[in-house]
Design a protein around this motif. Structure first.
Motif, PDB file in Angstrom:
ATOM      1  N   ARG A  23     -55.747 -32.117 -23.494  1.00  0.00           N
ATOM      2  CA  ARG A  23     -54.492 -32.702 -23.973  1.00  0.00           C
ATOM      3  C   ARG A  23     -54.120 -33.874 -23.074  1.00  0.00           C
ATOM      4  N   ASN A  24     -52.983 -34.518 -23.392  1.00  0.00           N
ATOM      5  CA  ASN A  24     -52.581 -35.698 -22.621  1.00  0.00           C
ATOM      6  C   ASN A  24     -52.310 -35.383 -21.163  1.00  0.00           C
ATOM      7  N   ASP A  25     -51.881 -34.161 -20.854  1.00  0.00           N
ATOM      8  CA  ASP A  25     -51.512 -33.844 -19.474  1.00  0.00           C
ATOM      9  C   ASP A  25     -52.160 -32.560 -18.964  1.00  0.00           C
ATOM     10  N   SER A  26     -53.084 -31.981 -19.721  1.00  0.00           N
ATOM     11  CA  SER A  26     -53.679 -30.725 -19.273  1.00  0.00           C
ATOM     12  C   SER A  26     -55.001 -30.493 -19.974  1.00  0.00           C
ATOM     13  N   LEU A  27     -55.763 -29.536 -19.449  1.00  0.00           N
ATOM     14  CA  LEU A  27     -56.982 -29.058 -20.090  1.00  0.00           C
ATOM     15  C   LEU A  27     -57.317 -27.702 -19.487  1.00  0.00           C
ATOM     16  N   VAL A  28     -58.258 -27.010 -20.121  1.00  0.00           N
ATOM     17  CA  VAL A  28     -58.694 -25.699 -19.649  1.00  0.00           C
ATOM     18  C   VAL A  28     -60.153 -25.812 -19.214  1.00  0.00           C
ATOM     19  N   LEU A  29     -60.447 -25.290 -18.020  1.00  0.00           N
ATOM     20  CA  LEU A  29     -61.800 -25.307 -17.465  1.00  0.00           C
ATOM     21  C   LEU A  29     -62.327 -23.879 -17.428  1.00  0.00           C
ATOM     22  N   LEU A  30     -63.528 -23.677 -18.004  1.00  0.00           N
ATOM     23  CA  LEU A  30     -64.200 -22.372 -17.990  1.00  0.00           C
ATOM     24  C   LEU A  30     -65.478 -22.481 -17.174  1.00  0.00           C
ATOM     25  N   TRP A  31     -65.884 -21.376 -16.592  1.00  0.00           N
ATOM     26  CA  TRP A  31     -67.167 -21.349 -15.872  1.00  0.00           C
ATOM     27  C   TRP A  31     -67.690 -19.917 -15.834  1.00  0.00           C
ATOM     28  N   LYS A  32     -68.932 -19.814 -15.447  1.00  0.00           N
ATOM     29  CA  LYS A  32     -69.539 -18.496 -15.276  1.00  0.00           C
ATOM     30  C   LYS A  32     -69.772 -18.256 -13.791  1.00  0.00           C
ATOM     31  N   PRO A  33     -69.607 -17.011 -13.342  1.00  0.00           N
ATOM     32  CA  PRO A  33     -69.753 -16.732 -11.902  1.00  0.00           C
ATOM     33  C   PRO A  33     -71.188 -16.961 -11.448  1.00  0.00           C
ATOM     34  N   PRO A  34     -71.382 -17.154 -10.155  1.00  0.00           N
ATOM     35  CA  PRO A  34     -72.746 -17.395  -9.655  1.00  0.00           C
ATOM     36  C   PRO A  34     -73.635 -16.174  -9.870  1.00  0.00           C
ATOM     37  N   VAL A  35     -74.906 -16.455 -10.126  1.00  0.00           N
ATOM     38  CA  VAL A  35     -75.883 -15.371 -10.247  1.00  0.00           C
ATOM     39  C   VAL A  35     -76.151 -14.757  -8.874  1.00  0.00           C
ATOM     40  N   TYR A  36     -76.236 -15.613  -7.872  1.00  0.00           N
ATOM     41  CA  TYR A  36     -76.455 -15.128  -6.506  1.00  0.00           C
ATOM     42  C   TYR A  36     -75.092 -14.858  -5.874  1.00  0.00           C
ATOM     43  N   GLN A  37     -74.828 -13.569  -5.527  1.00  0.00           N
ATOM     44  CA  GLN A  37     -73.521 -13.174  -5.021  1.00  0.00           C
ATOM     45  C   GLN A  37     -73.367 -13.406  -3.524  1.00  0.00           C
ATOM     46  N   GLY A  38     -74.476 -13.479  -2.803  1.00  0.00           N
ATOM     47  CA  GLY A  38     -74.398 -13.513  -1.343  1.00  0.00           C
ATOM     48  C   GLY A  38     -74.399 -12.100  -0.794  1.00  0.00           C
ATOM     49  N   ARG A  39     -73.964 -11.926   0.426  1.00  0.00           N
ATOM     50  CA  ARG A  39     -73.947 -10.591   1.049  1.00  0.00           C
ATOM     51  C   ARG A  39     -72.881  -9.693   0.436  1.00  0.00           C
ATOM     52  N   ASP A  40     -71.801 -10.287  -0.024  1.00  0.00           N
ATOM     53  CA  ASP A  40     -70.691  -9.510  -0.577  1.00  0.00           C
ATOM     54  C   ASP A  40     -70.355 -10.029  -1.964  1.00  0.00           C
ATOM     55  N   PRO A  41     -69.685  -9.180  -2.739  1.00  0.00           N
ATOM     56  CA  PRO A  41     -69.319  -9.633  -4.091  1.00  0.00           C
ATOM     57  C   PRO A  41     -68.359 -10.828  -4.045  1.00  0.00           C
ATOM     58  N   VAL A  42     -68.411 -11.599  -5.110  1.00  0.00           N
ATOM     59  CA  VAL A  42     -67.503 -12.754  -5.247  1.00  0.00           C
ATOM     60  C   VAL A  42     -66.089 -12.245  -5.483  1.00  0.00           C
ATOM     61  N   ASN A  43     -65.133 -12.801  -4.736  1.00  0.00           N
ATOM     62  CA  ASN A  43     -63.740 -12.370  -4.885  1.00  0.00           C
ATOM     63  C   ASN A  43     -62.787 -13.502  -5.258  1.00  0.00           C
ATOM     64  N   GLY A  44     -63.301 -14.647  -5.641  1.00  0.00           N
ATOM     65  CA  GLY A  44     -62.407 -15.726  -6.054  1.00  0.00           C
ATOM     66  C   GLY A  44     -63.138 -17.041  -6.235  1.00  0.00           C
ATOM     67  N   PHE A  45     -62.393 -18.004  -6.787  1.00  0.00           N
ATOM     68  CA  PHE A  45     -62.987 -19.307  -7.079  1.00  0.00           C
ATOM     69  C   PHE A  45     -62.003 -20.410  -6.714  1.00  0.00           C
ATOM     70  N   TYR A  46     -62.551 -21.566  -6.350  1.00  0.00           N
ATOM     71  CA  TYR A  46     -61.769 -22.760  -6.067  1.00  0.00           C
ATOM     72  C   TYR A  46     -62.254 -23.881  -6.991  1.00  0.00           C
ATOM     73  N   VAL A  47     -61.290 -24.605  -7.574  1.00  0.00           N
ATOM     74  CA  VAL A  47     -61.602 -25.690  -8.491  1.00  0.00           C
ATOM     75  C   VAL A  47     -61.243 -27.013  -7.820  1.00  0.00           C
ATOM     76  N   ASP A  48     -62.170 -27.976  -7.899  1.00  0.00           N
ATOM     77  CA  ASP A  48     -61.945 -29.316  -7.348  1.00  0.00           C
ATOM     78  C   ASP A  48     -61.873 -30.322  -8.495  1.00  0.00           C
ATOM     79  N   ILE A  49     -61.124 -31.378  -8.253  1.00  0.00           N
ATOM     80  CA  ILE A  49     -60.916 -32.415  -9.274  1.00  0.00           C
ATOM     81  C   ILE A  49     -60.951 -33.777  -8.618  1.00  0.00           C
ATOM     82  N   LYS A  50     -61.411 -34.778  -9.382  1.00  0.00           N
ATOM     83  CA  LYS A  50     -61.262 -36.175  -8.967  1.00  0.00           C
ATOM     84  C   LYS A  50     -61.392 -37.061 -10.195  1.00  0.00           C
ATOM     85  N   GLU A  51     -60.885 -38.273 -10.060  1.00  0.00           N
ATOM     86  CA  GLU A  51     -61.050 -39.232 -11.142  1.00  0.00           C
ATOM     87  C   GLU A  51     -62.522 -39.591 -11.262  1.00  0.00           C
TER      88      GLU A  51
END
Length: 1354
Positions: free
Chosen positions: A731-759
């Motif tokens: 939309r003019n001032d918003s959008l929705v971003l979807l993603w799938k969690p990583p296949v490789y979890q690391g030593r511990d399960p994934v407990n959150g995500f961070y989204v980055d943005i730039k022009e």
């Protein structure tokens, strides 16, 4: 002979040049060999001191200029030295030559410092200056040579093209060692215009690398024909954008437009079709304008004009065409044919040799004449050879070389013409052509044309008066169906020659037949707005011009042209169709004879995009790696081929020492996800991967090989990258971003995500976080975007060990609401069913609605039911509850991302459940609750109005919990059309005090409304009801509608009035004051039911009690008005208010006594109270400051004013309320002006009182007898005492014995003549004068003699 000699000398010249070239090359080769030995001998020294050997390029042998015949080859060569070895570039008219751009035309070679340019099959365009440029790090040097291409005059083409010139540069641009990359972006699409409009086509051109002042060659083509600037086409190049403007669209402008951008590294093109629709006909039903008018076979005295028939005939067959001509330089159009011609060619005669003409054509049918076509190019009526010589463009600096013939001979009769033939025969005309006599040099040859009917030998000269100058002639007025033979004679000043051989018998009629209808028409899907139409060509069609295609929506029976300019192919793309509609097509063929019948209609085809295999996926990345397998992810193809992707196929290959091996299939069965684990790999080996997408049309081409990945187990503690990032709901001032969690979890399960943005166009440093707290879900809505800005996104996952790798960056997406975007709408129907509804207006036939909850597929179908119909889809909640709380979204496939979401929160669910309950258990809505009102005679009405009730609705009327019914006391009514329910009662008694209720029922919907009438409320209603009953009976006789009242008119007249009703002739109206009847006089009036009594100048004596009595046999009514004490005071205050409002603004004037302030009122009353103020204080009046009234003027007089009197003055009118105040500021300039005027008036008054005056006593005329004594006396006044002077006939006289003049006591002046005589007759004046003025008195003395008087009497 001259030509053969010239050709032989040319061959000898070429042979000598070849010998010279060989000798030169041999010498050059020996010199090169010697230089090579020196070079090898001194190789050691060059390594030791390379700079000492470097030098700029030098031409050992420069290229030579050449003059050659057309279609010969020419070779330019040169020898260049220099260190480092120079780079050599050849230029033609300062434009670099590229052999690849002109294959077979140019050949460039460089061997052993000998450089050559070979030009194959020279034509006139090769006449130019050629430059060879040698350049190295030490400098640049150029050499020049000219090439002139010769031709014979007799072999010159009629339409000789102008040589192509190089684009002038501001300065030289270096292109050495540069490979240009050209990209055409921001392209124009398929365009539609209408005749008469202006259209611009443009593309942005990006050339990398960008060189200062470098300009590529930009060319525009229409149907593969190069366009040149003209009044119809304007071209512009701004440095990065190429624009073509079609200034005035005509059907000639329709076609495929191509932009070609050429650099030395190659060229790029882009094409799109432009359609031009017909302008609206000036006459309804008239055909469209013809097109492509051009002139053929132009000669000295006639020109053949040809054109193409229009596609639209206006609904009636075209009867023919009118050809118009106009001499260049004038605006006068002349019609060339009296009757319409059906053939699309027409010979125009009667032209003046040497003059230029333009032509246009108009079509005509039974409804009228079309608009004129676009005018032709100007053409001169002259010999073709003369025209070619005039059009010939000389070479840039050497001049065109033309071999001329010998001078014409004189006195020779020309021989007969040859090769006479009929070139064109129609039922309207026949065109003959022949060749002039074989002898050259004949002077002034002209021709006579003769005809005879076949089978006879009677020859008749056609052009008896004027011979023909051109070897062409058109014959008209031939009998259709008859056969004729023709012959031609030459003539000049020496005589007429022998006739030519006659032609074969020619029957007058159309030789060219209308083409047959085209064959089978086959439409094929192309895009969602176009269809490819192909057909079988017309059989045995001669001189075919092209085809017209028409399309029609199935069932409409309305045919529209798909092209307005004939196409000469059997395949055409019809654009501008409606998506989803079914069309049929038909085709017609066109030649000069006319337009064929329509082909058979094609089969119906639906307009939608054709299905193709998908484009390759891209962006292959590794999501996880273990010892023997790797998990890959990739991005969906940008083009899916018009059908859903059914799966993906993955290939891999091993890379050993940088050398890739053979490809192997990783999966035999297609995978639906965009992630796949490739197994059976070898640890510590390197691999590349490629992916192919498949749909119902087949498997697409593979993607580019991925980067090389090492197969080794990941051991890092943090998670791998998220993948499959998707953008929804932009939309003019918003959008929705979807993603799938990583296949490789690391030593511990994934407990959150961070989204980055730039022009999208911002540097890497511009990345910033969207969220500061880790997101638990794999989706988020990003807000506060800038409208129109493009953004990219990436996601990182975290676990206890920290934040992991970043995902791949999304494609740039603009923050923009696309046109037609709609949102999910929640609805609750009449049965209380809750549903979410979504509509998409830009669906394709293959589009589908995909619903999800929390952006995951809906698996529990027991709670939701999906319904889709056409462009609308909805999900219905079967059992709404807390389990249904979440974010619901809908995505429409095969669109440009149409999607929307709706958040069902706990509060929203509660609200919807309440609405659902209301719908399940409905309440009859009321427009108004139960209310009570009084009707005529004091009847009581209880009523309410329902919003809507059916015919089955019913009402119960309840009083104090008891149902009442229709009867004497209660009257009920229910109007089901308006929903008004009412119950009326004649009157109220104490027993009617209580609660009234209306109970409504309509099916399962119910409602009720109550009204409580007890205590004071009931008593007040009962009292009002009784009053209304009494009023009703009062109004049965004469009565007052409006009781007695007063009003004050703007003229301050008091009017007592009342409005009466139900009057009749016998009704009397009596006025009383203080119980004394007022006599009926002019002050009483009765008009339009209003009784009036006017009091013109009200005073205290008018105070009293006024009464009006209406009386007749039906009864009487009385109205009283008390105008005493307060009543009279209120009336007078209103009078004072009217007087005050009529007052004029306070003004200042001056008198001889002082300054006066005044205002006027429309009427003055003695009871009016007025107060004068000075500086907001009431003025205390004295002998110096007085106020008064004169008529309607109220004034304040300030006698002998001083500066102390300066300030603000006001007059205040008292009206019992706020009063009215008028003010004036007597200070500053206003006071100065008034004071000065006062001083002037005062001085004038003094002067007027004291100036010298002649008070009286002198007659106008004195008639006296001679000898008598005359004595006149007058009064004189003035202070100081005036000076007195006597005049006779305007001359001063003095006192003497005869005329005694006296002035006594300063008041009396006397004039005495002791004995008058005739000399004393005349005009006398007395002049009095003092310092204040002068005045005179005149009289006339007439002396008569008695005898004369007596004679006159007789």
């Amino acid at each position: 002979m001259a030509r053969r000699d010239l050709f032989t000398s040319g061959l000898e010249m070429e042979r000598s040049e070849l010998i010279s070239r060989k000798e030169t090359m041999r010498e050059s080769a020996e010199r090169i060999t010697l230089n090579k030995r020196i070079h090898e001998h001194e190789e050691h020294f060059k390594r030791m001191n390379e700079d000492s050997l470097m030098h700029a390029p030098e031409f050992v042998i420069k290229p030579r200029s050449h003059t050659v015949w057309e279609k010969q080859c020419v070779r330019l060569h040169c020898t260049v030295s220099g260190w480092p070895d120079p780079r050599v570039v050849w230029y033609k008219n300062n434009v670099a030559l590229d052999p690849l751009a002109n294959p077979g035309k140019y050949k460039i070679e460089s061997r052993y410092s000998v450089h050559s340019l070979e030009i194959n099959k020279c034509d006139f365009d090769d006449t130019a200056q050629y430059r060879v440029s040698a350049m190295n790090s030490q400098g640049e040097l150029s050499a020049f040579a000219s090439v002139v291409v010769k031709r014979f005059k007799g072999e010159m083409d009629e339409f000789l093209p102008a040589p192509r010139r190089a684009i002038t540069e501001v300065g030289p641009v270096s292109e050495y060692g540069i490979t240009f990359q050209t990209h055409i972006v921001d392209k124009f699409g398929v365009s539609f215009g209408r005749e008469g409009e202006t259209m611009s086509l443009g593309c942005t051109v990006i050339i990398y690398p960008a060189l200062h002042r470098y300009q590529p060659e930009v060319e525009w083509y229409r149907d593969d024909v190069l366009l040149s600037p003209s009044k119809w086409t304007h071209m512009h190049w701004s440095g990065d954008r190429a624009t073509l403007t079609l200034t005035h669209l005509n059907k000639e402008d329709e076609g495929l437009y191509t932009l070609r951008v050429t650099t030395k590294s190659g060229y790029e093109t882009y094409s799109a079709y432009v359609f031009v629709r017909d302008a609206d006909a000036e006459v309804e039903g008239a055909p469209a304008a013809p097109l492509d008018v051009r002139c053929l076979d132009a000669n000295k005295d006639y020109i053949i004009v040809a054109w193409k028939q229009p596609a639209v005939d206006g609904g009636n067959s075209i009867l023919g065409y009118f050809v118009d001509r106009c001499e260049v330089g004038t605006t006068h159009w002349i019609q060339c044919n009296d009757t319409p011609v059906k053939f699309a060619r027409f010979p125009v005669t009667g032209l003046v040799e040497g003059r230029s003409y333009i032509f246009r054509v108009r079509a005509v049918n039974k409804s009228g004449i079309s608009r004129p076509s676009r005018v032709s190019e100007p053409v001169a009526a002259m010999d073709p050879a003369d025209r070619a010589r005039m059009r010939g463009t000389s070479a840039p600096w050497t001049g065109q070389i033309i071999v001329t013939e010998e001078e014409p001979a004189e006195g020779i009769v020309p021989s007969k013409p040859c090769d006479l033939q009929v070139t064109e025969a129609t039922k309207n005309y026949v065109v003959l052509s022949w060749k002039p006599p074989g002898e050259k040099g004949l002077e002034g040859v002209m021709y006579y044309v003769e005809k005879c009917v076949s089978g006879t030998d009677s020859w008749q000269r056609v052009n008896t008066e004027i011979p023909v100058k051109s070897p062409r002639f058109a014959l008209f007025d031939l009998a259709e169906g008859k056969a004729y033979r023709f012959r031609v004679r030459c003539c000049n000043s020496a005589g007429v020659g022998e006739p030519s051989d006659p032609t074969e018998a020619t029957t007058v009629g159309d030789k060219l037949d209308i083409p047959s209808a085209p064959g089978k028409v086959i439409p094929t899907r192309n895009t969602d707005t176009s269809v490819v139409v192909s057909w079988e060509a017309s059989c045995n069609a001669k001189e075919l011009v092209g085809y017209y295609i028409e399309g029609s929506i199935v069932g409409s029976n309305v045919w529209e042209p798909c092209n307005n300019k004939p196409v000469n192919v059997t395949r055409f793309i019809c654009h501008g169709l409606i998506t989803g509609e079914k069309y049929v097509f038909r085709v017609r063929a066109v030649n000069a004879a006319g337009i064929s019948q329509f082909s058979q209609e094609s089969e119906a085809v639906e307009v939608k995009a054709a299905i193709a295999s998908p484009a390759p996926p891209y962006g292959i990345t590794v999501l996880e790696c273990v010892r023997d397998s790797m998990v890959l992810a990739w991005k969906q193809p940008s083009f899916i081929g018009g059908a859903d992707i059914t799966g993906y196929f993955v290939d891999y290959r091993e890379v050993i020492d940088g050398v890739p091996g053979k490809w192997h299939e990783a999966n035999i069965k297609a995978v639906s996800e965009r992630a796949y684990r490739v197994s059976d790999l070898k640890e510590n080996k390197k691999y590349q991967f490629q992916v192919r997408a498949a749909n119902m049309a087949g498997v697409g081409i593979p993607s580019l090989p991925s980067n090389t990945f090492l197969c080794e187990e990941w051991t890092i503690a943090v998670p791998g990258p998220p993948h499959d990032l998707q953008i929804r709901e932009a939309r003019n001032d918003s959008l929705v971003l979807l993603w799938k969690p990583p296949v490789y979890q690391g030593r511990d399960p994934v407990n959150g995500f961070y989204v980055d943005i730039k022009e999208a166009d911002a540097p890497e440093e511009a990345w910033r976080g969207v969220n500061t707290k880790a997101l638990e879900k794999t989706y988020t809505k990003i807000k506060d975007l800038k409208e129109g800005e493009k953004y990219v996104f990436r996601v990182r996952a975290q676990n206890k060990a920290g934040v992991g790798k970043v995902s791949d960056v999304t494609e740039p997406v603009p923050a923009l609401t696309k046109p037609g975007t709609k949102e999910i709408v929640v609805d609750v129907d009449d049965d209380g069913v809750i549903s979410l509804n979504f509509e998409c207006g830009n669906m394709t036939p293959d589009s589908k609605f995909v619903w999800s909850k929390n952006y995951e597929d809906i698996t529990d179908t027991s709670r939701l039911t999906t319904e889709t119909k056409g462009t609308k889809s909805k999900v219905v909640f079967n059992r709404p509850g807390e389990e249904d709380i979440g974010v619901y979204s809908c995505l429409v496939t095969h669109t440009d991302g149409a999607s929307s979401s709706y958040t069902l929160s706990e509060e929203e669910l509660k609200r919807l459940l309440e609405i659902s309950h209301d719908h399940k258990f409905p309440i009859i809505p009321l427009k108004s609750d139960l209310a009570v009102e009084l009707l005529e005679k004091g009847r009581v009405r209880f009523w309410l109005q329902a919003e809507k009730m059916s015919n089955n609705g019913k009402v119960d009327y309840v009083f104090n919990d008891n149902v009442v019914s229709q009867g004497e006391k209660y009257k009920m009514n229910f109007d089901k059309n308006t929903g008004v329910i009412e119950m009326t009662m004649e009157s109220l008694t104490p027993a009617d005090e209580g609660t009234y209720t209306f109970q409504l029922q309509d099916g399962k919907a119910t409602n009720q409304s109550s009204l409580v009438l007890i205590g004071d409320v009931f008593k007040q209603l009962q009292k009002e009801s009784e009053f209304q009953r009494k009023e009703y009976f009062r109004k049965q006789g004469p009565h007052f509608i409006e009781y007695l009242s007063w009003e004050v008119t703007p003229e301050c007249c008091v009017v007592l009035k009342c409005k009466v009703g139900n009057m009749k002739k016998e009704t009397s109206a009596l006025w009383h004051k203080d119980r004394h009847q007022i006599k009926v006089d002019e002050h009483l009036g009765f008009a339009e039911g209003v009784l009036k009594l006017e009091i013109a100048q009200i005073s205290k004596k008018d105070a009293g009690v006024y009464e009006v009595i209406l009386k007749d046999d039906r009864g009487q009514d009385t109205s009283t008005l008390n105008l005493t004490d307060q009543g009279f005071k209120d009336l007078m205050n209103e009078v004072f208010s009217v007087i005050a409002n009529s007052s004029t603004p306070l003004k200042i004037t001056s008198t001889d006594e002082g300054i006066r302030l005044y205002t006027f009122v429309s009427y003055y009353n003695d009871l009016l109270q007025v107060t004068w103020h000075y500086k907001d204080s009431a003025i205390a009046f004295s002998d110096r400051i007085k106020s008064g009234v004169v008529g309607e003027q109220l004034w304040l007089q300030i006698t002998e004013p001083t500066e102390k009197d300066m300030g603000k003055y006001a007059i205040e009118f008292y009206d019992g309320k706020g009063g009215l105040r008028r003010t004036v500021d007597l200070s500053g300039q206003a006071f100065d002006d008034a004071f000065a005027e006062f001083q002037r008036l005062k001085a004038a008054a003094i002067a007027e009182r004291n100036r010298a005056r002649v008070a009286g006593g002198l007659p106008d005329v004195v008639t006296i007898q001679e000898g008598k004594a005359l004595n006149l006396t007058c009064n004189i006044s003035g202070n100081p005492v005036p000076e007195v002077t006597w005049l006779k006939n305007d001359r001063e006289i003095t006192s003497d014995e005869h005329c005694i003049l006296k002035f006594e006591s300063g008041k009396f002046a006397s004039f005495t003549i002791t004995g008058v005589n005739t000399s004393d007759s005349g005009k006398y004046s007395i002049l009095v004068k003092n310092k204040y003025g002068t005045e005179s008195g005149d009289f006339t003395v007439s002396v008569f003699i008695p005898e004369e008087a007596g004679g006159k009497k007789k």
